[in-house]
Structures are given as structure tokens and as C-alpha cells.
Design a protein around this motif. Structure first.
Motif, PDB file in Angstrom:
ATOM      1  N   SER A  72       0.850  -1.183   0.000  1.00 26.87           N
ATOM      2  CA  SER A  72       0.000   0.000   0.000  1.00 26.87           C
ATOM      3  C   SER A  72       0.893   1.242   0.000  1.00 26.87           C
ATOM      4  O   SER A  72       1.440   1.629   1.029  1.00 26.87           O
ATOM      5  CB  SER A  72      -0.913  -0.014   1.230  1.00 26.87           C
ATOM      6  N   ASN A  73       1.047   1.832  -1.182  1.00 27.75           N
ATOM      7  CA  ASN A  73       2.014   2.909  -1.354  1.00 27.75           C
ATOM      8  C   ASN A  73       1.386   4.232  -1.772  1.00 27.75           C
ATOM      9  O   ASN A  73       1.983   5.286  -1.568  1.00 27.75           O
ATOM     10  CB  ASN A  73       3.045   2.473  -2.410  1.00 27.75           C
ATOM     11  N   ALA A  74       0.195   4.217  -2.364  1.00 27.12           N
ATOM     12  CA  ALA A  74      -0.416   5.443  -2.885  1.00 27.12           C
ATOM     13  C   ALA A  74      -0.519   6.503  -1.781  1.00 27.12           C
ATOM     14  O   ALA A  74      -0.934   6.211  -0.661  1.00 27.12           O
ATOM     15  CB  ALA A  74      -1.794   5.143  -3.454  1.00 27.12           C
ATOM     16  N   GLY A  75      -0.130   7.724  -2.106  1.00 32.39           N
ATOM     17  CA  GLY A  75      -0.189   8.785  -1.104  1.00 32.39           C
ATOM     18  C   GLY A  75       0.164  10.129  -1.693  1.00 32.39           C
ATOM     19  O   GLY A  75       0.596  10.234  -2.843  1.00 32.39           O
ATOM     20  N   ALA A  76      -0.035  11.168  -0.893  1.00 35.26           N
ATOM     21  CA  ALA A  76       0.267  12.530  -1.320  1.00 35.26           C
ATOM     22  C   ALA A  76       0.578  13.367  -0.081  1.00 35.26           C
ATOM     23  O   ALA A  76       0.404  12.919   1.059  1.00 35.26           O
ATOM     24  CB  ALA A  76      -0.904  13.135  -2.090  1.00 35.26           C
ATOM     25  N   THR A  77       1.044  14.592  -0.311  1.00 29.23           N
ATOM     26  CA  THR A  77       1.350  15.500   0.788  1.00 29.23           C
ATOM     27  C   THR A  77       0.969  16.921   0.400  1.00 29.23           C
ATOM     28  O   THR A  77       0.687  17.207  -0.771  1.00 29.23           O
ATOM     29  CB  THR A  77       2.846  15.427   1.170  1.00 29.23           C
ATOM     30  N   VAL A  78       0.915  17.794   1.390  1.00 34.15           N
ATOM     31  CA  VAL A  78       0.686  19.229   1.167  1.00 34.15           C
ATOM     32  C   VAL A  78       1.571  19.996   2.137  1.00 34.15           C
ATOM     33  O   VAL A  78       2.172  19.424   3.053  1.00 34.15           O
ATOM     34  CB  VAL A  78      -0.791  19.647   1.384  1.00 34.15           C
ATOM     35  N   ARG A  79       1.650  21.313   1.943  1.00 32.99           N
ATOM     36  CA  ARG A  79       2.386  22.197   2.829  1.00 32.99           C
ATOM     37  C   ARG A  79       1.461  23.314   3.294  1.00 32.99           C
ATOM     38  O   ARG A  79       0.739  23.903   2.482  1.00 32.99           O
ATOM     39  CB  ARG A  79       3.590  22.811   2.110  1.00 32.99           C
ATOM     40  N   GLY A  80       1.482  23.592   4.578  1.00 30.56           N
ATOM     41  CA  GLY A  80       0.687  24.696   5.095  1.00 30.56           C
ATOM     42  C   GLY A  80       0.539  24.615   6.599  1.00 30.56           C
ATOM     43  O   GLY A  80       0.544  23.511   7.169  1.00 30.56           O
TER      44      GLY A  80
END
Length: 255
Positions: A72-80
């Protein structure tokens, strides 16, 4: 060799894992939201799979056949900063990084439980055990992922399913550079945001992480948590040694 299904295999760590496991002779089922981006991967199957869409998950698992290992590798990130980041963005990360991972695990677990064998490998982050300012929403989603994974290790482990959590530190995939950023030009947290690059520390490659994941898949008795590389080991050791009664401040932060 094992039949291994990988989510988020179109780029970065997921692509490197697919290539590494295929090179080792495993039957690799690479999946992504845009399966055309998988065309050049040397794998056995290429399927569309959006971990946030139940119908997509069901269709992919149905087409995959027997799955011995889920990565299970799917992912994302954000900055704030948490003070002002849109809650819709936080929700999106949890849907993808945590609940999406659980959705796919739920799809493969009944067959694994019935067989009395199977593996779930979750690609987390050192931020699943510590926090970095400005990247808090990502860290929170990875803490949630690790809680889900450890629970599965207890619940499904009873039926012979092995669960591992791989924890990279900073990885040179371009993901951080592509991350959406939510700070105004006059944002009071801008000086803190400018230090995020320093906090990332030593960077490893996606291929480095892929080797750790592949070794974990092939380990007859894999540990629950597996730091991916020396930088991750050092970061997690520093967090473990730090006092718990005050917030953990990463070395090098001036705030």
C-alpha cells in the motif's frame, strides 16, 4: 515467487518497488489511477486503481486474481500551517493516505484470512512517528495509517497475515516539490515554511526504499516497523530518545 499488488505504482517509490520486485522474479500487479503511466513497467499486470473509489478498488482486486502481498504505497502530501490550511485538503490526505490504504486492505484480507497466509506492507514515513511543522496534515495522516496498520497486525495476524510498516525519511521523488502549498505572501508562518527544506535532512532515493520494501516482502519473519535507510533510523531514534512531556522539535529548527 509471490503475487504482489502495488498501489500508486506510476511514479516515485511505487514505480521503484514494482521494478525491484519484478527484477527479483515476483508476479507484480502494478496499479495507478492512470494505468497508461504504467505501460513501460516490466510487470505482469497493469490495472487502474483509485484507492479513494470503492468501485475502482473492487474492480482492480477482481481483475488481479490471487494476491499474496499488498504493498500500500499510494499517497500525497501538502504544505501549510494548521491554523489556516483548508480542511478539505486535510480530509483529502486522510482519504488517500489512511482510509484509501484501509479500503484496499479490506478488499484483499478476506482471501488472505481464508488461506491463512498473506502480507500487508504499508509505506508510511518517519512522520508516522514524529511531526514536522508545515507538513502536519501529512504527518497526521501517516500517524493514522500506522494506527490502522498496527491494529491489523493484531487482528489479522491471528489468521496468519503478516503486517509491516516501512518508514522512509526524505526521498528524492519530486513529491515534496509537487506538493500544493497553502501560504500567503504575507503569511506569519512563512519564515517557518522556509526552513522545511532543512528539516528534510539527508535524502535517499526511491530505489533505496524499494530495496527495503522488497527485502521486507521476502523476509520470512518481518518486523512490524522497518525504517528505510540510515537517515530514517537516526530520525526515529532521536524521536524515541526525546522527552514525551514537551513537543518534539527537530534539530536545526529555529522557531
Amino acid at each position: 515467487m509471490s503475487s504482489v499488488l502495488i498501489t500508486g505504482a506510476s511514479k516515485g517509490i511505487g514505480r521503484a518497488i514494482a521494478e525491484e520486485l519484478a527484477h527479483r522474479g515476483h508476479h507484480v500487479i502494478a496499479t495507478a489511477r492512470r494505468p497508461e503511466e504504467l505501460d513501460d513497467l516490466p510487470v505482469a499486470q497493469r490495472l487502474r486503481l483509485d484507492v479513494t473509489d470503492q468501485a475502482s478498488v473492487d474492480a482492480a482486486i477482481g481483475a488481479a486474481g490471487e494476491v499474496d502481498v499488498l504493498i500500500s504505497n499510494a499517497g500525497a502530501t501538502v504544505r501549510g500551517p494548521l491554523e489556516s490550511i483548508p480542511l478539505a485538503e486535510v480530509d483529502r490526505l486522510f482519504q488517500l493516505n489512511a482510509l484509501g490504504a484501509l479500503r484496499v486492505a479490506q478488499a484483499v484480507l478476506p482471501a488472505m484470512r481464508t488461506r491463512g497466509d498473506g502480507r500487508l506492507v504499508f509505506v508510511s514515513s518517519v512522520q508516522g512517528r514524529m511531526v514536522l511543522p508545515i507538513i502536519g496534515p501529512y504527518g497526521a495522516s501517516k500517524w493514522a495509517l500506522e494506527a490502522l496498520a498496527e491494529t491489523l497486525a493484531v487482528e489479522a495476524g491471528h489468521f496468519g497475515v503478516k503486517v509491516s510498516i516501512v518508514q522512509p525519511g526524505a526521498v528524492a521523488t519530486g513529491g515534496a516539490e509537487r506538493a500544493a502549498t497553502f501560504l500567503a505572501d504575507d503569511d506569519p508562518y512563512l519564515p517557518l515554511y522556509r526552513q522545511v527544506g532543512v528539516l528534510r535532512g539527508e535524502v535517499v532515493t526511491a530505489e533505496d526504499v524499494a530495496v527495503v520494501v522488497a527485502d521486507t516482502v521476502e523476509n520470512p519473519a518481518p518486523p512490524l516497523r522497518v525504517p528505510a535507510g540510515a537517515p530514517a533510523e537516526r530520525a526515529l531514534a532521536a524521536r524515541k530518545e526525546a522527552p514525551e512531556d514537551v513537543p518534539f522539535v527537530p534539530a536545526g529548527l529555529d522557531w
